[in-house]
Design a protein around this motif. Structure first.
Motif, PDB file in Angstrom:
ATOM      1  N   ASP A 158       0.837  -1.210   0.000  1.00 55.42           N
ATOM      2  CA  ASP A 158       0.000   0.000   0.000  1.00 55.42           C
ATOM      3  C   ASP A 158       0.865   1.250   0.000  1.00 55.42           C
ATOM      4  O   ASP A 158       0.557   2.233  -0.695  1.00 55.42           O
ATOM      5  CB  ASP A 158      -0.933   0.002   1.220  1.00 55.42           C
ATOM      6  N   ARG A 159       1.929   1.234   0.784  1.00 56.79           N
ATOM      7  CA  ARG A 159       2.825   2.393   0.817  1.00 56.79           C
ATOM      8  C   ARG A 159       3.459   2.613  -0.555  1.00 56.79           C
ATOM      9  O   ARG A 159       3.611   3.752  -0.998  1.00 56.79           O
ATOM     10  CB  ARG A 159       3.910   2.209   1.883  1.00 56.79           C
ATOM     11  N   ALA A 160       3.841   1.522  -1.212  1.00 54.08           N
ATOM     12  CA  ALA A 160       4.437   1.646  -2.545  1.00 54.08           C
ATOM     13  C   ALA A 160       3.438   2.204  -3.547  1.00 54.08           C
ATOM     14  O   ALA A 160       3.781   3.065  -4.363  1.00 54.08           O
ATOM     15  CB  ALA A 160       4.948   0.284  -3.004  1.00 54.08           C
ATOM     16  N   VAL A 161       2.209   1.749  -3.475  1.00 48.51           N
ATOM     17  CA  VAL A 161       1.164   2.253  -4.384  1.00 48.51           C
ATOM     18  C   VAL A 161       0.948   3.742  -4.153  1.00 48.51           C
ATOM     19  O   VAL A 161       0.856   4.536  -5.107  1.00 48.51           O
ATOM     20  CB  VAL A 161      -0.145   1.469  -4.193  1.00 48.51           C
ATOM     21  N   ARG A 162       0.885   4.145  -2.882  1.00 45.98           N
ATOM     22  CA  ARG A 162       0.674   5.564  -2.577  1.00 45.98           C
ATOM     23  C   ARG A 162       1.856   6.409  -3.030  1.00 45.98           C
ATOM     24  O   ARG A 162       1.676   7.521  -3.540  1.00 45.98           O
ATOM     25  CB  ARG A 162       0.421   5.753  -1.079  1.00 45.98           C
ATOM     26  N   ALA A 163       3.062   5.894  -2.837  1.00 48.24           N
ATOM     27  CA  ALA A 163       4.249   6.643  -3.260  1.00 48.24           C
ATOM     28  C   ALA A 163       4.257   6.825  -4.777  1.00 48.24           C
ATOM     29  O   ALA A 163       4.613   7.899  -5.274  1.00 48.24           O
ATOM     30  CB  ALA A 163       5.511   5.921  -2.800  1.00 48.24           C
ATOM     31  N   ASP A 164       3.872   5.802  -5.508  1.00 50.86           N
ATOM     32  CA  ASP A 164       3.830   5.925  -6.966  1.00 50.86           C
ATOM     33  C   ASP A 164       2.740   6.900  -7.407  1.00 50.86           C
ATOM     34  O   ASP A 164       2.924   7.666  -8.358  1.00 50.86           O
ATOM     35  CB  ASP A 164       3.605   4.557  -7.613  1.00 50.86           C
ATOM     36  N   ALA A 165       1.618   6.892  -6.713  1.00 51.25           N
ATOM     37  CA  ALA A 165       0.532   7.808  -7.061  1.00 51.25           C
ATOM     38  C   ALA A 165       0.937   9.261  -6.828  1.00 51.25           C
ATOM     39  O   ALA A 165       0.395  10.174  -7.475  1.00 51.25           O
ATOM     40  CB  ALA A 165      -0.713   7.475  -6.248  1.00 51.25           C
ATOM     41  N   ALA A 166       1.883   9.483  -5.911  1.00 48.63           N
ATOM     42  CA  ALA A 166       2.307  10.846  -5.581  1.00 48.63           C
ATOM     43  C   ALA A 166       3.472  11.335  -6.437  1.00 48.63           C
ATOM     44  O   ALA A 166       3.944  12.463  -6.258  1.00 48.63           O
ATOM     45  CB  ALA A 166       2.699  10.914  -4.105  1.00 48.63           C
ATOM     46  N   LEU A 167       3.954  10.522  -7.370  1.00 53.79           N
ATOM     47  CA  LEU A 167       5.090  10.928  -8.199  1.00 53.79           C
ATOM     48  C   LEU A 167       4.758  12.173  -9.017  1.00 53.79           C
ATOM     49  O   LEU A 167       3.672  12.296  -9.581  1.00 53.79           O
ATOM     50  CB  LEU A 167       5.487   9.796  -9.155  1.00 53.79           C
ATOM     51  N   GLY A 168       5.726  13.057  -9.090  1.00 53.56           N
ATOM     52  CA  GLY A 168       5.592  14.229  -9.951  1.00 53.56           C
ATOM     53  C   GLY A 168       6.599  14.167 -11.080  1.00 53.56           C
ATOM     54  O   GLY A 168       7.313  13.176 -11.250  1.00 53.56           O
ATOM     55  N   GLU A 169       6.669  15.231 -11.838  1.00 57.25           N
ATOM     56  CA  GLU A 169       7.621  15.285 -12.946  1.00 57.25           C
ATOM     57  C   GLU A 169       9.041  15.510 -12.413  1.00 57.25           C
ATOM     58  O   GLU A 169       9.238  16.176 -11.389  1.00 57.25           O
ATOM     59  CB  GLU A 169       7.238  16.423 -13.890  1.00 57.25           C
ATOM     60  N   ILE A 170      10.003  14.954 -13.115  1.00 56.84           N
ATOM     61  CA  ILE A 170      11.401  15.179 -12.782  1.00 56.84           C
ATOM     62  C   ILE A 170      12.145  15.614 -14.040  1.00 56.84           C
ATOM     63  O   ILE A 170      11.616  15.503 -15.160  1.00 56.84           O
ATOM     64  CB  ILE A 170      12.068  13.916 -12.202  1.00 56.84           C
ATOM     65  N   GLU A 171      13.355  16.107 -13.845  1.00 55.19           N
ATOM     66  CA  GLU A 171      14.225  16.402 -14.982  1.00 55.19           C
ATOM     67  C   GLU A 171      14.959  15.113 -15.335  1.00 55.19           C
ATOM     68  O   GLU A 171      15.923  14.728 -14.674  1.00 55.19           O
ATOM     69  CB  GLU A 171      15.208  17.522 -14.620  1.00 55.19           C
ATOM     70  N   TRP A 172      14.508  14.439 -16.369  1.00 58.80           N
ATOM     71  CA  TRP A 172      14.972  13.087 -16.645  1.00 58.80           C
ATOM     72  C   TRP A 172      16.440  13.031 -17.043  1.00 58.80           C
ATOM     73  O   TRP A 172      17.107  12.019 -16.807  1.00 58.80           O
ATOM     74  CB  TRP A 172      14.099  12.449 -17.723  1.00 58.80           C
TER      75      TRP A 172
END
Length: 310
Positions: free
Chosen positions: A21-35
């Motif tokens: 669940d923590r991993a799912v929430r962390a992925d849902a909170a991802l924003g844009e990065i400078e790739w």
């Protein structure tokens, strides 16, 4: 961990459930990065491989167990900018590199008059593995096939194998791709490569503006010959499932619900390999869109592999 009394009625959630669940929430909170920006602490370097000089990122303590992450066609080491640091935080050393002909490894490739073949990519990967020491290996998309071939040739260099949205078929693998499968029966490798490039640069994957800018810039360096060559190889993907299964190597097949190939093909592929299967609510690139979930499953695989080896 919460007890039943803490939660009220109903079954008790396990530590595993909470971690997922923590991993799912962390992925849902991802924003844009400078790739194009290497993660903090990354060593940007070059590696002299059989095909030429490869661009390489490495991160983490050199004394820690190595993980080698290999990108697919039109990809690069930057595809692991979110996944790599998570593995480093868990106590691993991470190495990733651009395939010959791709992005900052564009000058590497076959010699004059030669063509791209599986041996070129496998030889490069084996050289990286020999340099890093026996590693947990991830092959993404086309590189999943390369990683399988390398594992069969030198199983002593591979501790575990993660196949991330790798082609789950043999032979002409595009026949199983959603929607365009029938069309691939009459197109050429050059036409398939052009269609792939067009889909990426016109943002058919619906990525954010920073990711789109990066992948468009990456195409400015990637050689069209390497893309054509890899697509041609994917039209004759070898079958090494029996050899891999005989190695008893811990294997994870990881994919997205909306990958190029339907989940049922990946499930059948995992069964043939004797592998575990992880499916995420994403597309062809879980390393970019679900890195926390992917890292969680990879770390479980690593733990299993290390317990088997002890």
């Amino acid at each position: 961990m919460l007890t039943d009394d803490d939660r009220g009625a109903g079954p008790r959630a396990s530590d595993d459930d909470h971690a997922r669940d923590r991993a799912v929430r962390a992925d849902a909170a991802l924003g844009e990065i400078e790739w194009a920006q290497p993660p903090e602490g990354t060593i940007v370097g070059r590696f002299e491989a059989p095909s030429g000089t490869l661009a390489m990122w490495s991160m983490g303590d050199h004394e820690h167990p190595p993980v080698v992450l290999v990108p697919g066609v039109t990809g690069s080491k930057e595809d692991f900018a979110l996944l790599g640091p998570l593995l480093v935080q868990a106590g691993y050393r991470v190495v990733s590199y651009d395939l010959a002909g791709q992005y900052e490894s564009a000058d590497a490739g076959p010699g004059a008059g030669g063509g791209y073949d599986y041996d070129l990519f496998v030889d490069d990967l084996l050289a990286v593995l020999a340099s890093s020491g026996a590693a947990h290996l991830l092959g993404y998309s086309f590189a999943g096939t390369v990683a399988q071939l390398a594992s069969v040739r030198r199983p002593d260099l591979v501790r575990s194998l993660t196949l991330l949205t790798a082609p789950p078929l043999v032979g002409q693998v595009f026949r199983g791709v959603r929607a365009i499968g029938p069309l691939s029966r009459v197109t050429t490798a050059h036409q398939d490569a052009g269609l792939m490039i067009w889909g990426v640069v016109t943002n058919k994957n619906k990525v954010g503006p920073k990711r789109l800018r990066f992948v468009r810039d990456r195409f400015e360096k990637t050689t069209r010959e390497s893309v054509d060559g890899i697509i041609a190889l994917m039209r004759r993907t070898p079958d090494v499932a029996a050899e891999l299964r005989a190695l008893d190597l811990p294997i994870l097949v990881a994919t997205g619900e909306h990958d190029l190939w339907p989940v049922q093909l990946h499930a059948a592929f995992a069964q043939r390999l004797g592998a575990s299967l992880a499916v995420y609510r994403t597309g062809h690139s879980p390393c970019e869109t679900a890195p926390h979930q992917l890292a969680y499953d990879m770390l479980r695989l690593f733990a299993h592999a290390e317990s088997e080896a002890s």
